[in-house]
Design a protein around this motif. Structure first.
Motif, short mmCIF file in Angstrom:
data_model
loop_
_atom_site.label_atom_id
_atom_site.label_comp_id
_atom_site.label_asym_id
_atom_site.label_seq_id
_atom_site.Cartn_x
_atom_site.Cartn_y
_atom_site.Cartn_z
N SER A 58 -57.46 -28.51 -19.24
CA SER A 58 -57.92 -27.72 -20.38
C SER A 58 -58.69 -26.50 -19.88
CB SER A 58 -58.82 -28.56 -21.29
OG SER A 58 -59.91 -29.10 -20.55
N SER A 59 -58.62 -25.39 -20.62
CA SER A 59 -59.32 -24.15 -20.25
C SER A 59 -60.82 -24.29 -20.48
CB SER A 59 -58.77 -22.99 -21.06
OG SER A 59 -57.40 -22.78 -20.76
N PRO A 60 -61.63 -23.66 -19.62
CA PRO A 60 -61.28 -22.96 -18.39
C PRO A 60 -60.95 -23.95 -17.27
CG PRO A 60 -63.64 -22.93 -18.67
CD PRO A 60 -63.09 -23.60 -19.89
N ARG A 61 -59.84 -23.73 -16.61
CA ARG A 61 -59.35 -24.65 -15.59
C ARG A 61 -60.03 -24.41 -14.24
NH1 ARG A 61 -55.08 -22.24 -18.26
NH2 ARG A 61 -53.81 -23.61 -19.58
N MET A 84 -51.96 -19.66 -14.78
CA MET A 84 -53.40 -19.68 -15.07
C MET A 84 -53.81 -18.43 -15.83
SD MET A 84 -54.82 -21.27 -11.45
CE MET A 84 -56.49 -21.59 -12.04
N LYS A 86 -57.29 -16.22 -18.10
CA LYS A 86 -58.65 -15.68 -18.05
C LYS A 86 -59.69 -16.80 -18.09
CE LYS A 86 -61.60 -12.22 -20.20
NZ LYS A 86 -61.73 -11.20 -21.30
N ASP A 88 -60.15 -19.05 -15.76
CA ASP A 88 -59.79 -20.12 -14.83
C ASP A 88 -60.30 -19.79 -13.43
OD1 ASP A 88 -58.51 -21.31 -16.93
OD2 ASP A 88 -56.48 -20.80 -16.28
#
Length: 308
Positions: A58-61, A84, A86, A88
């Motif tokens: 899940s973001s942010p990765r 990927m 922004k 991450d």
């Protein structure tokens, strides 16, 4: 926290295990399916592809790369850029070249992807002892990911070194010092093993027990160290080191160190010589070179076995 890990070799596999022990959830990928299956037994979540790995987070990765420095790491990062986004973050735990870190980071930042370079020391013993981590990149991102470094290290054995490239730069210097220390031990033990019969000492000496000497030096000597501990382990197994052929490899970082020293017109006599000795070892079979191989096997699992 859910962390993606790419590369499940000796180092990457143990890093995954240590994170799992500290209650992290790890999604993993490796080109070797057996490595994935083995780490799944420890509780990791295996992915069938790089894309599947990224989509499982899940973001942010946050994705940790533990691959050989160079073309392989570069290729994987180029692929990750496609998936990927922004916010991450990529953590590169390879023994990378600090100049390439800077260029790589500039490209990733344009896509909003953070890049952190991590110099990792501890070898195959890191799972048990904890790792020493040297970290470069944006300080705000470092602070956000600090929990990862804390869980992987021992006794706060991690440090923010500075802007991108700093972590791998410090690790490069670390490995140069390591070469010099290893070479000093190797030459000392080589002399005790091979002192010529024409020498006065040889005519009057008792037979020196190299294992016993390594053990006594570990007890209060000014040259005691973890490397000496590993020498003792190797000599306890076989004082003649028959397993090794005396040909010692180098992993590349000290070549970059010497290049950097040349650019700075800075003399590095011991570190340069220790690298040249490794080159020379591929032509001559000496006991000291076998001991270098034995140390590399003990701390990093590097295999330089005897070959006819």
């Amino acid at each position: 926290m859910l962390i993606g890990i790419i590369g499940l070799g000796k180092m990457g596999g143990n890093i995954t295990k240590k994170l799992l022990k500290n209650n992290h959830t790890c999604a993993v990928f490796d080109k070797n399916r057996t490595n994935i299956k083995n780490i799944e037994k420890k509780g990791a979540i295996g992915a069938k592809s790089l894309k599947c790995l990224v989509l499982s987070l899940s973001s942010p990765r946050t994705i940790w790369l533990m691959l050989p420095a160079g073309k392989i790491t570069e290729k994987i990062i180029l692929k990750l850029r496609q998936y990927m986004g922004k916010g991450d973050t990529i953590l590169d735990g390879s023994n990378g070249y600090f100049k390439k870190d800077i260029k790589r980071s500039e490209k990733l930042v344009k896509r909003g992807i953070n890049y952190i370079d991590v110099g990792v020391s501890g070898g195959i013993w890191g799972l048990k002892r904890g790792y020493c981590l040297m970290i470069g990149g944006n300080k705000k991102i470092f602070l956000k990911k600090k929990y990862i470094f804390c869980n992987l290290s021992s006794n706060k054995g991690y440090m923010y070194c500075g802007k991108v490239g700093s972590g791998h730069f410090v690790k490069m210097i670390h490995n140069g010092i390591e070469y010099g220390m290893m070479q000093s031990y190797a030459e000392g033990f080589d002399m005790m093993k091979n002192i010529k019969k024409t020498n006065v000492f040889y005519k009057h000496r008792y037979k020196l027990n190299l294992y016993d000497i390594s053990e006594i030096w570990r007890r209060g000597s000014v040259i005691e160290s973890w490397l000496l501990d590993l020498i003792s382990v190797s000599l306890a197994n076989d004082v003649k080191l028959k397993e090794f052929n005396g040909k010692v490899n180098d992993s590349g970082e000290v070549r970059w160190l010497i290049q950097t020293a040349l650019e700075e017109s800075m003399p590095l006599e011991v570190l340069t010589t220790s690298l040249y000795v490794r080159f020379n070892s591929r032509n001559y079979n000496r006991y000291g070179n076998k001991l270098l191989s034995a140390m590399r096997k003990q701390f990093g699992g590097h295999l330089e076995h005897f070959e006819d």
